[in-house]
Design an enzyme around this catalytic site. Structure first.
Site, PDB file in Angstrom:
ATOM      1  CG  HIS A 136      48.351  49.858  64.698  1.00  0.00           C
ATOM      2  ND1 HIS A 136      47.796  49.855  66.282  1.00  0.00           N
ATOM      3  CD2 HIS A 136      49.631  49.273  65.461  1.00  0.00           C
ATOM      4  CE1 HIS A 136      49.023  49.951  67.535  1.00  0.00           C
ATOM      5  NE2 HIS A 136      50.204  50.354  66.708  1.00  0.00           N
ATOM      6  CG  ASP A 143      44.856  50.553  66.962  1.00  0.00           C
ATOM      7  OD1 ASP A 143      45.155  49.812  66.149  1.00  0.00           O
ATOM      8  OD2 ASP A 143      45.625  51.321  67.212  1.00  0.00           O
ATOM      9  CB  SER A 194      51.533  48.094  68.855  1.00  0.00           C
ATOM     10  OG  SER A 194      52.034  49.554  68.532  1.00  0.00           O
TER      11      SER A 194
END
Length: 503
Positions: free
Chosen positions: A92, A123, A202
């Site tokens: 992402h 992911d 992230s």
């Protein structure tokens, strides 16, 4: 096991999606006291050098006006070096990217990068830079094991868009099988930690004893300091999958199980109080178990691992969802199943395979919306992206979406074609109430795909009338054949549609 995230009633937030948003003072909670952290040593500085800042410029497709370029945006994430010119991060962080720049720790220079492999269902993504010279000689981070409960970990990254590395510490508070918010349909093993993980973290490594034990990837909105990391079994599976040069996606067992806690149910199926097993509530048509496992079978063991009444098995001393066995397998692998069928013990095995039809429920990235236009009508295939963009209220469309797999609708209809818009034009005047419905037939022929609908609406020789019937509506849309082509050209010009279709 593929299930919509909405079934679990929790709200998960992909961190990089908000990386560019500042936190207000009201959103910043006082930090709980933590034990004093030791000063960074030489080994830490070597590790920091392998952790990079990723800057992504993205272009998000427009599913309401699919002929347009889409919305431009961007965000900041983190990645780390795992091999020569190989940087691991979250999918992402780089999804829908039009430009990627990687910045080395302590350096202002930005290095253009590109995606080598991307796996939206777990992911994760692997990147490389155009010129790796600046990264030669840096320490590559090694993948470790799953951390134990209550053990301490470090999260390193570039949160909230900062230019300098941030390090937070926390404790592993839960190991579970849970939803991945990126696709909103996939579930895998996750590790919950109480370290402060913020947007921009992230893709960053979670470390323990100098080894990577996870990748920070999402947080929980409804609780403070509750973050999640992708554990090493998922990372190793991704890296193993791409060894042949392509990513093949996860496989699924293709059954829906139901816990057997209820005493009456256990009595009905002849189970004693401590007998293992879960009820097979439904077998997915054309899935790996179709024709092998039956509804109302009791699944008692998978690959020799006893399945308890909640559907859990014991792996490495931890209770995890039984689907974790399937998670670590690949297409073509076999799984042994122990069943109780009508009171008799049955042992069988199934060969795992991908089930691409299930991707209808996953958010798609990096692809342009499919559509076709005709005399001001816009037709699009139903999927998660379209559903989210239009928030359909038509009960037939909602039902088709919900039961596309379990009722095997995919066998007859490759696409559920939806009339998403009617662009006003004299030829479609007085057509109302049809927007947001599923197209049932065109000139009497049942519609099974967008390609077929496009071909029926654009024949070499137009019929006297185009009759388009939508599900649940008695009154069809009727367009004169001799006026359709001119109406199509007119609406394309009036509404700035530069291409009439993308199939």
């Amino acid at each position: 096991m593929i299930k919509p995230i909405g079934l679990f009633g929790i709200s998960l937030l992909s961190l990089s999606a908000l990386a560019h948003l500042p936190l207000s003072a009201q959103e910043v909670n006082p930090l709980a006291p933590l034990p004093a952290a030791p000063a960074a040593n030489q080994q830490d500085h070597q590790i920091y050098g392998s952790i990079v800042r990723i800057e992504a410029a993205t272009q998000v497709p427009n599913y309401r006006e699919p002929w347009k370029a889409g919305r431009f945006s961007g965000g900041i994430g983190t990645g780390f070096l795992i091999g020569p010119n190989r940087f691991l991060t979250n999918a992402h962080v780089v999804s829908n990217a039009r430009r990627l720049l990687i910045t080395k720790h302590g350096s202002p220079r930005k290095h253009p990068a590109r995606i080598v492999h991307i796996a939206h269902d777990c992911d994760l993504a692997l990147l490389e830079v155009d010129d790796p010279t600046a990264f030669v000689g840096l320490q590559t981070l090694q993948i470790g094991a799953v951390p134990k409960l209550e053990s301490q970990v470090r999260v390193i990254g570039y949160p909230v868009g900062g230019n300098r590395i941030s390090v937070t510490r926390g404790v592993v508070s839960r190991i579970d099988f849970n939803a991945y918010s990126h696709t909103r349909s996939d579930m895998h093993l996750v590790v919950q930690i109480d370290a402060a993980i913020n947007p921009g973290n992230s893709g960053g490594p979670v470390l323990q004893n100098g080894h990577v034990v996870g990748v920070a990837f999402q947080g929980l909105r409804s609780a403070d300091n509750t973050g999640y990391m992708i554990p090493t079994p998922v990372i190793r599976r991704f890296l193993k999958d791409i060894e042949d040069g392509q990513y093949d996606h996860y496989v699924d067992l293709g059954i829906s199980e139901f816990p057997l806690f209820n005493p009456a149910m256990r009595k009905k199926f002849g189970l004693k109080q401590n007998d293992p097993g879960v009820l097979v509530a439904r077998v997915t048509p054309e899935g790996p178990c179709d024709g092998v496992v039956k509804d109302n079978d009791i699944l008692t063991a998978i690959n020799g691992n006893t399945v308890d009444a909640a559907g859990n098995i014991l792996i490495d001393g931890e209770k995890v969802n039984m689907n974790e066995i399937v998670e670590r397998k690949f297409s073509g692998d076999t799984i042994k199943l122990d069943l109780i069928r009508e009171g008799k013990v049955v042992q069988t095995q199934v060969t795992l395979k991908p089930f691409p039809q299930a991707r209808m429920y996953s958010v798609q990235y990096g692809v342009k919306p499919r559509f076709t236009t005709f005399a001001g009508l816009v037709l699009q295939p139903l999927d998660r992206n379209l559903y989210a963009a239009h928030s359909f209220s038509n009960t037939r469309v909602r039902r088709l979406f919900a039961h596309y797999i379990d009722e095997a609708i995919f066998k007859e209809r490759k696409d559920i074609v939806i009339l998403t818009r009617i662009l006003a034009d004299p030829v479609n005047t007085h057509v109302s109430g049809h927007t947001g419905t599923a197209v049932e037939s065109i000139n009497g022929e049942k519609i099974t795909s967008l390609q077929q609908a496009h071909e029926l609406l654009h024949p070499e020789t137009p019929p006297e009338f185009f009759v388009i019937k939508c599900e649940g509506l008695e009154r069809p849309i009727v367009i004169p054949g001799d006026k359709a082509a001119e109406a199509s050209r007119r609406t394309q010009s009036n509404y700035g549609i530069n291409t009439s279709h993308k199939l």
